[in-house]
Design an enzyme around this catalytic site. Structure first.
Site, mmCIF file in Angstrom:
data_model
loop_
_atom_site.group_PDB
_atom_site.id
_atom_site.type_symbol
_atom_site.label_atom_id
_atom_site.label_comp_id
_atom_site.label_asym_id
_atom_site.label_seq_id
_atom_site.Cartn_x
_atom_site.Cartn_y
_atom_site.Cartn_z
ATOM 1 N N LYS A 1 0.819 -1.475 -0.084
ATOM 2 C CA LYS A 1 -0.016 -0.058 0.049
ATOM 3 C C LYS A 1 0.799 1.511 0.100
ATOM 4 O O LYS A 1 0.691 2.280 -0.686
ATOM 5 C CB LYS A 1 -0.839 0.059 1.213
ATOM 6 C CG LYS A 1 -1.877 -1.109 1.065
ATOM 7 C CD LYS A 1 -2.785 -1.143 2.252
ATOM 8 C CE LYS A 1 -3.727 -2.442 2.286
ATOM 9 N NZ LYS A 1 -4.571 -2.867 3.550
ATOM 10 N N GLN B 1 -5.197 -1.611 9.762
ATOM 11 C CA GLN B 1 -5.080 -2.816 9.049
ATOM 12 C C GLN B 1 -5.571 -3.866 9.819
ATOM 13 O O GLN B 1 -5.202 -4.009 11.072
ATOM 14 C CB GLN B 1 -3.525 -2.836 9.318
ATOM 15 C CG GLN B 1 -3.119 -4.249 7.989
ATOM 16 C CD GLN B 1 -3.497 -4.077 6.718
ATOM 17 O OE1 GLN B 1 -3.642 -3.055 6.019
ATOM 18 N NE2 GLN B 1 -3.536 -5.420 6.242
ATOM 19 N N ASP C 1 -11.232 2.665 3.861
ATOM 20 C CA ASP C 1 -11.573 1.141 3.868
ATOM 21 C C ASP C 1 -13.168 1.015 3.741
ATOM 22 O O ASP C 1 -13.406 -0.190 3.597
ATOM 23 C CB ASP C 1 -11.155 0.489 5.157
ATOM 24 C CG ASP C 1 -10.051 -0.462 4.994
ATOM 25 O OD1 ASP C 1 -9.886 -0.767 3.733
ATOM 26 O OD2 ASP C 1 -9.311 -1.117 6.067
#
Ligand code: GUN
Length: 303
Positions: free
Chosen positions: A54, A98, A121
Site C-alpha cells: 500500500k 490494518q 476502507d
C-alpha cells in the site's frame, strides 16, 4: 481456456489515471498532496506485506503515506488515541486500520472511531449503511476492486446467478450488496451452508472469499462461469531452496480450462484492492480540498 482478469494491468491503469488527476488537481486548486495513514498493531507478517504494498503504491501516484505502528500489546486506549489524532490532522485524508488487530483489542470500536469522511476502507457503519442504501460513499476496497475488474473485463452481472462464498464484513457482505445493486441474483454461502457444491455448480458468477486454500475445484464450477478468487495463501516450499508460492481459494489449474473468465493469484484481485484504496483516498482528499466531483461510476475512478 478462460480469459484472465488481469488485476495488475488494470491497477496500473488506475494508478496512471490517479497520478495525473492528483497532479492536475494540485496545480489547479493549490491543494497539499493527499495523505493516507495506516494504523497497524502488532507484527502479523501477512499484514506487513500488505502494508508495504500500500505504501509503495501511494508513492507511485503522489499520495503521502505514513504508518502508525503500535506494539502488539498496545491498549485499546492507545490505538484509539492515534485514530483521534489522525481524525484531527488536516494533512491526513484517509485512515486505514490494518486488520486483523490482536484479539485483545476491539476492532469494531476502532473502526467506529475513524472519521467516516476519512474511512478509506469503507468499514465505518455510516459508510456500510450508505452502501446498503445505494448512496454515494467510500466503498470497501476488495469488493469495489472486483466490480471494477468485472466491468473492465466486459462482464455485466445483470441477471446473472451469482454466488459469493464468505460473509465477512470486509469482503463477502459488501460484495453481495454490490452485485445485487448491479442486478445480479445473489446467494451468499458460508461455513454453515448445506450442499455448497450444488450452489457452486449453479453459479454463473462465483466470487470465492472463504479463506480456504483450494476450496473450489473443477467439480464445483459450472462450465463457462466467471470465477473470481479473493483468497491468497502462502504455500510452503516443498524442497529446501524453493521459494514459497502463493495460491488462492480456487484450484486455478483445474478450473481455468472450464471457466469463461478467471482471476489469477497473485495478480488478480490483490492489486485491485490496493488500487481502490488509492481511489478512495483521492476521493476523500478531493472532497476535503475543494469539492472534487464524486467518482463517476460506483466503483470507477478512471477519469
Ligand atoms: N487485511 C487484509 N485485507 C485488508 C483490507 O482490505 N483492509 C484492511 N483494513 N485490512 C485488511
Amino acid at each position: 481456456m478462460a480469459k484472465h482478469l488481469n488485476g495488475r494491468l488494470l491497477a496500473a491503469r488506475y494508478e496512471a489515471s490517479l497520478r495525473a488527476s492528483i497532479a492536475q488537481h494540485r496545480a489547479s486548486a493549490g491543494c497539499p498532496p493527499p495523505g493516507l495513514a495506516v494504523v497497524r498493531v502488532g507484527d502479523d507478517p501477512a499484514s506487513g506485506v500488505y502494508v508495504r504494498k500500500k505504501a509503495q503504491a501511494c508513492g507511485r501516484v503522489g499520495i503521502e503515506s505514513r504508518m502508525v505502528h503500535h506494539v502488539a500489546v498496545a491498549s485499546q486506549q492507545e490505538v484509539l488515541e492515534s485514530i483521534h489524532q489522525l481524525n484531527a490532522d488536516p494533512s491526513c485524508d484517509g485512515i486505514l486500520v490494518q486488520l486483523p488487530v490482536p484479539s485483545t483489542l476491539d476492532a469494531r470500536q476502532l473502526l467506529l472511531a475513524v472519521d467516516p469522511a476519512k474511512d478509506v476502507d469503507g468499514l465505518h457503519p455510516l459508510n456500510l449503511g450508505r452502501l446498503v442504501r445505494g448512496e454515494p460513499g467510500l466503498r470497501s476496497c476488495t469488493p469495489a476492486g472486483v466490480m471494477a475488474l468485472l466491468a473492465h473485463g466486459g462482464i455485466a452481472p445483470e441477471g446473472m446467478r451469482a454466488l459469493v462464498i464468505g460473509r465477512s464484513v470486509l469482503v463477502g457482505q459488501p460484495m453481495g450488496i454490490l452485485l445485487q445493486q448491479a442486478n445480479a441474483t445473489v446467494t451468499v454461502a458460508h461455513s454453515r451452508t448445506r450442499d455448497l457444491s450444488d450452489h457452486c455448480r449453479q453459479a454463473e458468477l462465483l466470487v470465492v472469499a472463504a479463506g480456504q486454500p483450494g476450496l473450489v475445484g473443477a467439480d464445483r464450477v459450472r462450465p463457462g462461469a466467471v470465477v473470481v478468487d479473493v483468497g491468497i495463501h502462502r504455500v510452503p516450499p516443498r524442497q529446501q531452496g524453493e521459494r514459497a508460492a502463493l495460491c488462492g481459494d480456487v484450484c486455478f489449474a483445474a478450473v481455468e480450462p472450464l471457466a469463461s473468465h478467471i482471476t489469477p493469484v497473485p495478480g488478480g484481485v490483490g492489486p485491485m484492492t490496493v488500487a481502490m484504496l488509492l481511489c478512495n483516498t483521492v476521493q476523500a482528499w478531493r472532497q476535503r480540498c475543494g469539492g472534487g466531483a464524486p467518482r463517476p461510476a460506483e466503483t470507477d475512478c478512471l477519469h
